[in-house]
Design an enzyme around this catalytic site. Structure first.
Site, PDB file in Angstrom:
ATOM      1  N   ASN A  47     -28.099   0.522  25.267  1.00 52.66           N
ATOM      2  CA  ASN A  47     -28.125  -0.837  25.825  1.00 52.66           C
ATOM      3  C   ASN A  47     -27.424  -0.862  27.176  1.00 52.66           C
ATOM      4  O   ASN A  47     -26.429  -0.171  27.412  1.00 52.66           O
ATOM      5  CB  ASN A  47     -27.542  -1.871  24.851  1.00 52.66           C
ATOM      6  CG  ASN A  47     -26.112  -1.609  24.430  1.00 52.66           C
ATOM      7  OD1 ASN A  47     -25.661  -0.468  24.406  1.00 52.66           O
ATOM      8  ND2 ASN A  47     -25.402  -2.661  24.079  1.00 52.66           N
ATOM      9  N   GLU A  49     -26.043  -3.686  29.675  1.00 54.25           N
ATOM     10  CA  GLU A  49     -25.779  -5.119  29.873  1.00 54.25           C
ATOM     11  C   GLU A  49     -25.657  -5.452  31.350  1.00 54.25           C
ATOM     12  O   GLU A  49     -25.617  -4.572  32.218  1.00 54.25           O
ATOM     13  CB  GLU A  49     -24.505  -5.503  29.099  1.00 54.25           C
ATOM     14  CG  GLU A  49     -24.714  -5.324  27.600  1.00 54.25           C
ATOM     15  CD  GLU A  49     -23.579  -5.872  26.752  1.00 54.25           C
ATOM     16  OE1 GLU A  49     -22.483  -6.154  27.287  1.00 54.25           O
ATOM     17  OE2 GLU A  49     -23.810  -6.017  25.522  1.00 54.25           O
ATOM     18  N   CYS A  58     -31.939  -3.817  25.816  1.00 54.12           N
ATOM     19  CA  CYS A  58     -31.548  -3.220  24.532  1.00 54.12           C
ATOM     20  C   CYS A  58     -31.791  -1.710  24.529  1.00 54.12           C
ATOM     21  O   CYS A  58     -32.652  -1.199  25.265  1.00 54.12           O
ATOM     22  CB  CYS A  58     -32.359  -3.815  23.387  1.00 54.12           C
ATOM     23  SG  CYS A  58     -32.035  -5.544  23.063  1.00 54.12           S
ATOM     24  N   GLU A  60     -33.270   0.074  22.268  1.00 47.33           N
ATOM     25  CA  GLU A  60     -34.609   0.452  21.805  1.00 47.33           C
ATOM     26  C   GLU A  60     -35.621   0.414  22.949  1.00 47.33           C
ATOM     27  O   GLU A  60     -36.450   1.314  23.091  1.00 47.33           O
ATOM     28  CB  GLU A  60     -35.088  -0.487  20.695  1.00 47.33           C
ATOM     29  CG  GLU A  60     -34.243  -0.454  19.438  1.00 47.33           C
ATOM     30  CD  GLU A  60     -33.123  -1.488  19.445  1.00 47.33           C
ATOM     31  OE1 GLU A  60     -32.523  -1.702  20.509  1.00 47.33           O
ATOM     32  OE2 GLU A  60     -32.860  -2.068  18.388  1.00 47.33           O
ATOM     33  N   CYS A  94     -37.677  -6.409  21.095  1.00 47.75           N
ATOM     34  CA  CYS A  94     -37.858  -4.970  20.864  1.00 47.75           C
ATOM     35  C   CYS A  94     -38.924  -4.709  19.809  1.00 47.75           C
ATOM     36  O   CYS A  94     -39.695  -3.753  19.921  1.00 47.75           O
ATOM     37  CB  CYS A  94     -36.539  -4.323  20.460  1.00 47.75           C
ATOM     38  SG  CYS A  94     -35.386  -4.198  21.839  1.00 47.75           S
TER      39      CYS A  94
END
Ligand code: THU
Length: 134
Positions: A47, A49, A58, A60, A94
């Site tokens: 991830n 941010e 994210c 994924e 996701c």
């Protein structure tokens, strides 16, 4: 492609290996993901941010981007590893991105802080996805 038990362990190990690269100064929830592709390769992501919170990426989707950039198109299994006390399930965004490149992949999620593991198929958590014909 047949999915063997040791491949799932390898996926979890690969995700845990990159967990330290997670950039999560706002939530302090570190997440990493590893994808096993149809081509037998492993792609990872974490991830990422942002101070403009909504721009957060994210783990994924980072891993899916790595897979597409690497030339693969199909997800056999996806591991998610976090230091959060509960194994995490992919967020709605996701799930939609994963479904674009898979046929009901196995999802194995693991929390490093509690050693809890949770395994599902995508269709268990995302039964009626939006899809257009290709
Ligand atoms: N996050 C992921 O990377 N994957 C998930 O499946 C759930 C949430 C991230 C986004 C954000 O950086 C942090 O976890 C807390 O929501």
């Amino acid at each position: 492609m047949e999915l063997r038990e040791e491949m799932l362990s390898k996926l979890l190990i690969e995700a845990e290996r990159v967990l330290r690269n997670s950039y999560a100064p706002y939530s302090n929830v570190r997440v990493a993901s590893a994808i096993l592709s149809e081509g037998g390769r492993v792609y990872t992501g974490v991830n990422v941010e942002n101070s403009s919170y909504g721009l957060t990426m994210c783990a994924e989707r980072s891993a899916v981007s790595a897979m597409i950039s690497g030339g693969d198109r199909s997800i056999i299994a996806i591991a998610i590893v976090t230091d959060y006390p509960e194994p995490l399930m992919p967020c709605g965004a996701c799930r939609q991105v994963i479904v674009e490149f898979s046929q009901n992949p196995l999802i194995v999620s693991y929390s490093t802080s509690t050693n809890r593991v949770y395994t599902v198929r995508l269709s268990d958590i995302f039964p009626k996805p939006f899809k257009l014909m290709k």
